[in-house]
Design an enzyme around this catalytic site. Structure first.
Site, PDB file in Angstrom:
ATOM      1  N   GLY A 141       0.801  -1.226   0.000  1.00  0.00           N
ATOM      2  CA  GLY A 141       0.000   0.000   0.000  1.00  0.00           C
ATOM      3  C   GLY A 141       0.835   1.278   0.000  1.00  0.00           C
ATOM      4  O   GLY A 141       1.850   1.391  -0.703  1.00  0.00           O
ATOM      5  N   THR A 154      -7.888  -0.657  10.337  1.00  0.00           N
ATOM      6  CA  THR A 154      -9.237  -0.213  10.698  1.00  0.00           C
ATOM      7  C   THR A 154      -9.998  -1.415  11.283  1.00  0.00           C
ATOM      8  O   THR A 154      -9.710  -2.559  10.924  1.00  0.00           O
ATOM      9  CB  THR A 154     -10.019   0.285   9.465  1.00  0.00           C
ATOM     10  OG1 THR A 154      -9.957  -0.725   8.445  1.00  0.00           O
ATOM     11  CG2 THR A 154      -9.462   1.582   8.921  1.00  0.00           C
ATOM     12  N   ASP A 210     -13.870  -1.220  11.614  1.00  0.00           N
ATOM     13  CA  ASP A 210     -15.004  -0.297  11.539  1.00  0.00           C
ATOM     14  C   ASP A 210     -16.281  -0.865  12.145  1.00  0.00           C
ATOM     15  O   ASP A 210     -16.513  -2.072  12.140  1.00  0.00           O
ATOM     16  CB  ASP A 210     -15.272   0.081  10.084  1.00  0.00           C
ATOM     17  CG  ASP A 210     -14.136   0.869   9.452  1.00  0.00           C
ATOM     18  OD1 ASP A 210     -13.198   1.243  10.176  1.00  0.00           O
ATOM     19  OD2 ASP A 210     -14.192   1.113   8.235  1.00  0.00           O
ATOM     20  N   GLN A 234     -15.389  10.493  11.203  1.00  0.00           N
ATOM     21  CA  GLN A 234     -16.072   9.639  10.224  1.00  0.00           C
ATOM     22  C   GLN A 234     -17.000   8.662  10.947  1.00  0.00           C
ATOM     23  O   GLN A 234     -16.548   7.896  11.803  1.00  0.00           O
ATOM     24  CB  GLN A 234     -15.052   8.860   9.378  1.00  0.00           C
ATOM     25  CG  GLN A 234     -15.672   7.906   8.381  1.00  0.00           C
ATOM     26  CD  GLN A 234     -16.607   8.582   7.402  1.00  0.00           C
ATOM     27  OE1 GLN A 234     -16.302   9.635   6.839  1.00  0.00           O
ATOM     28  NE2 GLN A 234     -17.796   8.014   7.213  1.00  0.00           N
ATOM     29  N   TYR A 269     -10.972   4.633  14.920  1.00  0.00           N
ATOM     30  CA  TYR A 269      -9.930   5.057  13.962  1.00  0.00           C
ATOM     31  C   TYR A 269      -9.771   6.585  13.972  1.00  0.00           C
ATOM     32  O   TYR A 269      -8.665   7.113  13.971  1.00  0.00           O
ATOM     33  CB  TYR A 269     -10.339   4.557  12.580  1.00  0.00           C
ATOM     34  CG  TYR A 269      -9.373   4.818  11.448  1.00  0.00           C
ATOM     35  CD1 TYR A 269      -8.229   4.043  11.284  1.00  0.00           C
ATOM     36  CD2 TYR A 269      -9.620   5.817  10.509  1.00  0.00           C
ATOM     37  CE1 TYR A 269      -7.356   4.263  10.215  1.00  0.00           C
ATOM     38  CE2 TYR A 269      -8.767   6.044   9.433  1.00  0.00           C
ATOM     39  CZ  TYR A 269      -7.629   5.261   9.294  1.00  0.00           C
ATOM     40  OH  TYR A 269      -6.776   5.476   8.240  1.00  0.00           O
TER      41      TYR A 269
HETATM   42  P1  NDP Z   1      -2.755  -1.336   3.914  1.00  0.00           P
HETATM   43  O1  NDP Z   1      -3.800  -2.078   4.668  1.00  0.00           O
HETATM   44  O2  NDP Z   1      -2.735  -1.437   2.421  1.00  0.00           O
HETATM   45  O3  NDP Z   1      -1.308  -1.757   4.463  1.00  0.00           O
HETATM   46  C1  NDP Z   1      -1.059  -1.699   5.835  1.00  0.00           C
HETATM   47  C2  NDP Z   1       0.392  -1.991   6.111  1.00  0.00           C
HETATM   48  O4  NDP Z   1       0.596  -1.899   7.534  1.00  0.00           O
HETATM   49  C3  NDP Z   1       0.798  -3.408   5.714  1.00  0.00           C
HETATM   50  O5  NDP Z   1       2.127  -3.367   5.229  1.00  0.00           O
HETATM   51  C4  NDP Z   1       0.743  -4.167   7.019  1.00  0.00           C
HETATM   52  O6  NDP Z   1       1.636  -5.270   7.102  1.00  0.00           O
HETATM   53  C5  NDP Z   1       1.165  -3.102   8.011  1.00  0.00           C
HETATM   54  N1  NDP Z   1       0.671  -3.380   9.352  1.00  0.00           N
HETATM   55  C6  NDP Z   1      -0.620  -3.506   9.757  1.00  0.00           C
HETATM   56  N2  NDP Z   1      -0.657  -3.787  11.081  1.00  0.00           N
HETATM   57  C7  NDP Z   1       0.626  -3.846  11.499  1.00  0.00           C
HETATM   58  C8  NDP Z   1       1.245  -4.124  12.742  1.00  0.00           C
HETATM   59  N3  NDP Z   1       0.527  -4.396  13.853  1.00  0.00           N
HETATM   60  N4  NDP Z   1       2.600  -4.127  12.820  1.00  0.00           N
HETATM   61  C9  NDP Z   1       3.357  -3.874  11.722  1.00  0.00           C
HETATM   62  N5  NDP Z   1       2.830  -3.587  10.522  1.00  0.00           N
HETATM   63  C10 NDP Z   1       1.478  -3.596  10.410  1.00  0.00           C
HETATM   64  O7  NDP Z   1      -2.876   0.158   4.394  1.00  0.00           O
HETATM   65  P2  NDP Z   1      -2.689   1.529   3.576  1.00  0.00           P
HETATM   66  O8  NDP Z   1      -1.443   1.478   2.793  1.00  0.00           O
HETATM   67  O9  NDP Z   1      -3.951   1.850   2.894  1.00  0.00           O
HETATM   68  O10 NDP Z   1      -2.553   2.570   4.777  1.00  0.00           O
HETATM   69  C11 NDP Z   1      -1.285   2.984   5.289  1.00  0.00           C
HETATM   70  C12 NDP Z   1      -1.523   4.067   6.331  1.00  0.00           C
HETATM   71  O11 NDP Z   1      -2.229   5.153   5.739  1.00  0.00           O
HETATM   72  C13 NDP Z   1      -2.374   3.614   7.511  1.00  0.00           C
HETATM   73  O12 NDP Z   1      -1.907   4.213   8.695  1.00  0.00           O
HETATM   74  C14 NDP Z   1      -3.748   4.141   7.179  1.00  0.00           C
HETATM   75  O13 NDP Z   1      -4.534   4.340   8.317  1.00  0.00           O
HETATM   76  C15 NDP Z   1      -3.382   5.435   6.497  1.00  0.00           C
HETATM   77  N6  NDP Z   1      -4.416   5.954   5.616  1.00  0.00           N
HETATM   78  C16 NDP Z   1      -4.805   5.236   4.519  1.00  0.00           C
HETATM   79  C17 NDP Z   1      -5.765   5.755   3.680  1.00  0.00           C
HETATM   80  C18 NDP Z   1      -6.216   5.039   2.462  1.00  0.00           C
HETATM   81  O14 NDP Z   1      -7.121   5.570   1.804  1.00  0.00           O
HETATM   82  N7  NDP Z   1      -5.655   3.912   2.093  1.00  0.00           N
HETATM   83  C19 NDP Z   1      -6.395   7.052   3.952  1.00  0.00           C
HETATM   84  C20 NDP Z   1      -5.891   7.723   5.113  1.00  0.00           C
HETATM   85  C21 NDP Z   1      -4.950   7.177   5.908  1.00  0.00           C
HETATM   86  P3  NDP Z   1       1.366  -6.642   6.262  1.00  0.00           P
HETATM   87  O15 NDP Z   1       1.670  -6.317   4.838  1.00  0.00           O
HETATM   88  O16 NDP Z   1       2.315  -7.618   6.853  1.00  0.00           O
HETATM   89  O17 NDP Z   1      -0.074  -6.996   6.483  1.00  0.00           O
END
Ligand code: NDP
Length: 242
Positions: free
Chosen positions: A13, A87, A89, A142, A148
């Site tokens: 992501g 999240t 939700d 939200q 969140y």
């Molecule tokens: P994704 O769900 O696509 O990816 C999340 C990433 O975080 C993955 O690499 C996952 O690891 C890692 N992760 C989750 N939990 C843990 C944990 N406990 N310890 C270590 N790593 C963890 O998320 P996004 O890329 O969409 O979001 C990234 C950030 O941006 C987040 O903080 C999100 O809240 C924020 N955000 C995203 C938006 C969006 O529209 N997408 C909008 C606003 C904010 P693994 O690959 O191993 O699962």
């Protein structure tokens, strides 16, 4: 010498795009993930020198141990990107404590867990860049995301106070509040709800992860030393704050 950057959630992501951008700019990048080993392996195979580490950013002891490994294997951390987030939700009147606590643990406790072990080193070296990923929903609230929203608003407060404490030590602490970005997290939103979301974005589309990554690399740059405590909104005009 190349700066060392740690990116949490750095193999999928938005985090993956940040890893790619910093890697392309010559940083030595350590990407932290929690369980998706296939995504981590794919990133490591594609980006020469990328170091991937698996630990849970919600666990303080795992973060301290993991960051020690990064320091030993990659080098002292100059840039920390607190990006990992989840999240859980649901309407608040139906929300269990587990959904509250897990989001607080991963999205907000992680700020302490990841930053506390690196801040002394940054202070002693008189340089650091900390970039925290909040959310548009932490700014505007939200429905269905009280947990969140609270955690992501907390990230903004964390950023402001930490920025004040460390400004004199050459450390900047900033926050990015993305709007809706086309990643797995947003793919989980039902189609009908997604149509309404896109209709509310003046730019007329979801954001791209590389658009967030570009701004992270801007804030990480040595030349961005006068920007601290800021929240950069990147949301296609969906929510414009003063
Ligand atoms: P994704 O769900 O696509 O990816 C999340 C990433 O975080 C993955 O690499 C996952 O690891 C890692 N992760 C989750 N939990 C843990 C944990 N406990 N310890 C270590 N790593 C963890 O998320 P996004 O890329 O969409 O979001 C990234 C950030 O941006 C987040 O903080 C999100 O809240 C924020 N955000 C995203 C938006 C969006 O529209 N997408 C909008 C606003 C904010 P693994 O690959 O191993 O699962």
């Amino acid at each position: 010498m190349a700066h060392v950057a740690v990116v949490t959630g750095g193999t999928r992501g938005i985090g993956l795009a940040i890893t790619e951008e910093l890697h392309a700019k010559g940083y030595k990048v350590a990407a932290v993930y929690s369980g998706n080993a296939a995504a981590a392996q794919e990133a490591a195979a594609r980006l020469p020198g990328l170091a991937c580490f698996k630990w849970d950013v919600g666990d303080p002891e795992a973060c301290a141990a993991g960051l020690q490994q990064v320091a030993d294997q990659v080098g002292p951390v100059d840039v920390l990107v607190n990006n990992a987030g989840i999240t859980r939700d649901g309407m608040f009147h139906k929300m269990g404590f587990d959904a509250w606590r897990e989001v607080m643990r991963v999205d907000l406790d992680s700020m302490f867990n990841m930053t506390r072990p690196v801040i002394d080193g940054m202070r002693s070296r008189n340089f650091g860049r900390i970039i925290n990923i909040s959310s548009i929903n932490g700014q505007k609230g939200q429905m269905g995301q009280v947990n969140y929203t609270a955690a992501k608003a907390g990230v903004i407060g964390f950023t402001k106070a930490l920025a004040q404490e460390n400004a004199f030590k050459g450390i900047t602490v900033n926050c990015i509040a993305p709007g809706y970005i086309d990643t797995d997290m947003v793919a989980a939103v039902p189609e009908e709800a997604m149509k309404k979301i896109v209709a509310a974005i003046p730019v007329g589309r979801l954001g791209r992860a590389d658009e967030i990554a570009y701004c992270v690399s801007f804030l990480a740059n040595e030349k961005a030393g006068f920007i601290t405590g800021a929240t950069l909104t990147i949301n296609g005009g969906q929510y414009i704050t003063g």
